[in-house]
Design a protein around this motif. Sequence first.
Motif, PDB file in Angstrom:
ATOM      1  N   GLY A 171       0.974  -1.295  -0.025  1.00 53.76           N
ATOM      2  CA  GLY A 171      -0.382  -0.470  -0.309  1.00 53.76           C
ATOM      3  C   GLY A 171       1.215   1.191   0.109  1.00 53.76           C
ATOM      4  O   GLY A 171       2.088   1.405   0.310  1.00 53.76           O
ATOM      5  N   ARG A 172       0.166   2.458  -0.887  1.00 50.56           N
ATOM      6  CA  ARG A 172       1.298   3.139  -0.693  1.00 50.56           C
ATOM      7  C   ARG A 172       1.631   4.395   0.107  1.00 50.56           C
ATOM      8  O   ARG A 172       2.075   4.530   0.872  1.00 50.56           O
ATOM      9  CB  ARG A 172       0.136   4.423  -1.529  1.00 50.56           C
ATOM     10  N   ASP A 173       0.220   4.050   1.351  1.00 52.24           N
ATOM     11  CA  ASP A 173       1.094   4.358   2.893  1.00 52.24           C
ATOM     12  C   ASP A 173       1.545   3.753   3.420  1.00 52.24           C
ATOM     13  O   ASP A 173       2.802   4.194   4.803  1.00 52.24           O
ATOM     14  CB  ASP A 173      -0.111   5.113   3.400  1.00 52.24           C
ATOM     15  N   ALA A 174       1.746   2.546   3.245  1.00 50.54           N
ATOM     16  CA  ALA A 174       2.554   1.239   4.350  1.00 50.54           C
ATOM     17  C   ALA A 174       4.219   0.951   4.552  1.00 50.54           C
ATOM     18  O   ALA A 174       4.542   2.015   3.464  1.00 50.54           O
ATOM     19  CB  ALA A 174       1.997  -0.023   3.722  1.00 50.54           C
ATOM     20  N   GLU A 175       4.590   0.885   5.128  1.00 46.54           N
ATOM     21  CA  GLU A 175       6.316   0.896   5.604  1.00 46.54           C
ATOM     22  C   GLU A 175       6.953   0.093   4.909  1.00 46.54           C
ATOM     23  O   GLU A 175       5.733  -0.930   4.545  1.00 46.54           O
ATOM     24  CB  GLU A 175       6.538   0.934   7.287  1.00 46.54           C
ATOM     25  N   TRP A 176       7.994   0.194   4.440  1.00 45.23           N
ATOM     26  CA  TRP A 176       8.914  -0.751   4.271  1.00 45.23           C
ATOM     27  C   TRP A 176       9.412  -1.223   4.466  1.00 45.23           C
ATOM     28  O   TRP A 176       9.658  -1.180   5.774  1.00 45.23           O
ATOM     29  CB  TRP A 176       9.684   0.331   3.135  1.00 45.23           C
TER      30      TRP A 176
ATOM     31  N   THR B 146       2.749  -4.005  -3.281  1.00 42.19           N
ATOM     32  CA  THR B 146       2.398  -3.340  -3.986  1.00 42.19           C
ATOM     33  C   THR B 146       2.883  -2.327  -4.315  1.00 42.19           C
ATOM     34  O   THR B 146       2.643  -1.982  -5.406  1.00 42.19           O
ATOM     35  CB  THR B 146       0.942  -2.335  -3.630  1.00 42.19           C
ATOM     36  N   HIS B 147       3.753  -2.579  -3.924  1.00 44.58           N
ATOM     37  CA  HIS B 147       5.271  -1.635  -4.405  1.00 44.58           C
ATOM     38  C   HIS B 147       6.877  -2.269  -3.742  1.00 44.58           C
ATOM     39  O   HIS B 147       6.762  -2.841  -2.988  1.00 44.58           O
ATOM     40  CB  HIS B 147       4.825  -0.496  -3.838  1.00 44.58           C
ATOM     41  N   VAL B 148       7.637  -2.542  -4.656  1.00 47.95           N
ATOM     42  CA  VAL B 148       8.791  -2.983  -4.561  1.00 47.95           C
ATOM     43  C   VAL B 148      10.340  -1.328  -4.983  1.00 47.95           C
ATOM     44  O   VAL B 148       9.829  -0.472  -5.299  1.00 47.95           O
ATOM     45  CB  VAL B 148       8.780  -3.492  -5.237  1.00 47.95           C
ATOM     46  N   ARG B 149      11.400  -1.648  -3.727  1.00 44.48           N
ATOM     47  CA  ARG B 149      12.326  -0.796  -4.205  1.00 44.48           C
ATOM     48  C   ARG B 149      12.904  -2.003  -4.294  1.00 44.48           C
ATOM     49  O   ARG B 149      14.138  -2.629  -3.016  1.00 44.48           O
ATOM     50  CB  ARG B 149      12.449   0.381  -2.901  1.00 44.48           C
ATOM     51  N   LEU B 150      14.564  -1.372  -5.376  1.00 41.09           N
ATOM     52  CA  LEU B 150      15.549  -1.911  -5.855  1.00 41.09           C
ATOM     53  C   LEU B 150      16.642  -1.457  -5.496  1.00 41.09           C
ATOM     54  O   LEU B 150      16.776  -0.342  -5.914  1.00 41.09           O
ATOM     55  CB  LEU B 150      15.520  -2.731  -6.777  1.00 41.09           C
TER      56      LEU B 150
ATOM     57  N   VAL C 171       3.709  -3.256  -8.407  1.00 41.54           N
ATOM     58  CA  VAL C 171       3.144  -4.632  -8.622  1.00 41.54           C
ATOM     59  C   VAL C 171       2.165  -4.488  -8.879  1.00 41.54           C
ATOM     60  O   VAL C 171       1.613  -4.372  -7.831  1.00 41.54           O
ATOM     61  CB  VAL C 171       4.589  -5.608  -8.579  1.00 41.54           C
ATOM     62  N   THR C 172       2.206  -5.486  -9.705  1.00 43.44           N
ATOM     63  CA  THR C 172       0.508  -6.459  -9.467  1.00 43.44           C
ATOM     64  C   THR C 172       0.485  -8.253  -9.353  1.00 43.44           C
ATOM     65  O   THR C 172       1.200  -8.825 -10.005  1.00 43.44           O
ATOM     66  CB  THR C 172       0.108  -6.440 -10.944  1.00 43.44           C
ATOM     67  N   PRO C 173      -0.421  -8.516  -8.166  1.00 41.89           N
ATOM     68  CA  PRO C 173      -0.142 -10.032  -7.516  1.00 41.89           C
ATOM     69  C   PRO C 173      -0.079 -11.164  -9.565  1.00 41.89           C
ATOM     70  O   PRO C 173      -1.006  -9.900 -10.337  1.00 41.89           O
ATOM     71  CB  PRO C 173      -1.914 -10.182  -7.472  1.00 41.89           C
ATOM     72  N   GLY C 174       0.518 -11.775  -9.438  1.00 40.71           N
ATOM     73  CA  GLY C 174       0.233 -13.022 -11.089  1.00 40.71           C
ATOM     74  C   GLY C 174       1.699 -12.562 -12.648  1.00 40.71           C
ATOM     75  O   GLY C 174       1.119 -12.929 -13.367  1.00 40.71           O
ATOM     76  N   GLU C 175       2.609 -11.244 -11.892  1.00 35.90           N
ATOM     77  CA  GLU C 175       3.360 -11.150 -12.673  1.00 35.90           C
ATOM     78  C   GLU C 175       4.078 -10.713 -12.319  1.00 35.90           C
ATOM     79  O   GLU C 175       5.034 -10.643 -11.079  1.00 35.90           O
ATOM     80  CB  GLU C 175       2.611  -9.180 -13.037  1.00 35.90           C
ATOM     81  N   HIS C 176       5.508 -11.469 -13.479  1.00 37.52           N
ATOM     82  CA  HIS C 176       6.994 -11.080 -13.082  1.00 37.52           C
ATOM     83  C   HIS C 176       7.522  -9.700 -13.536  1.00 37.52           C
ATOM     84  O   HIS C 176       6.584  -9.310 -14.742  1.00 37.52           O
ATOM     85  CB  HIS C 176       7.029 -12.219 -13.606  1.00 37.52           C
TER      86      HIS C 176
END
Length: 129
Positions: free
Chosen positions: A34-39, A64-68, A106-111
């Motif tokens: 989620g946009r407001d969730a903690e990393w 929902t969000h990933v950081r590399l 990201v969206t579930p089911g996607e690579h």
Amino acid sequence: MSTDTTASVSTHILDTSIGRPAEGVAISLTARSGRDAEWVALGGSATDADGRCKDLPALPEGTTHVRLDFEVETYFSKKQAEAQQDAPRVRDSGAFFPEVAITFAVTPGEHYHVPLLLNPFGYSVYRGS
């Protein structure tokens, strides 16, 4: 590997200044739901001789969000030291960008394959396949 309820991530790095894969770059993976969730730090790995990072941790369900985060300063410092063995030092730093952080949704089911094209003074990323 992605499932119906999770996404998956992979990456590789090409050092465009030498036209070769970037070996030994540390990469850390964080995610949030989620946009407001903690990393949340999920772990990390490093690129292999082919510039690939094949063992990044799995994403938790609900991501929902990933950081590399790519730690490139050490890589360029090592490359500079190798190049300067028989020549005088020409710069103080191995890279203008000591780290590269890429954040994406990201969206579930996607690579998501996220290649990093890197050189000491710039970088580019894109969603690969």
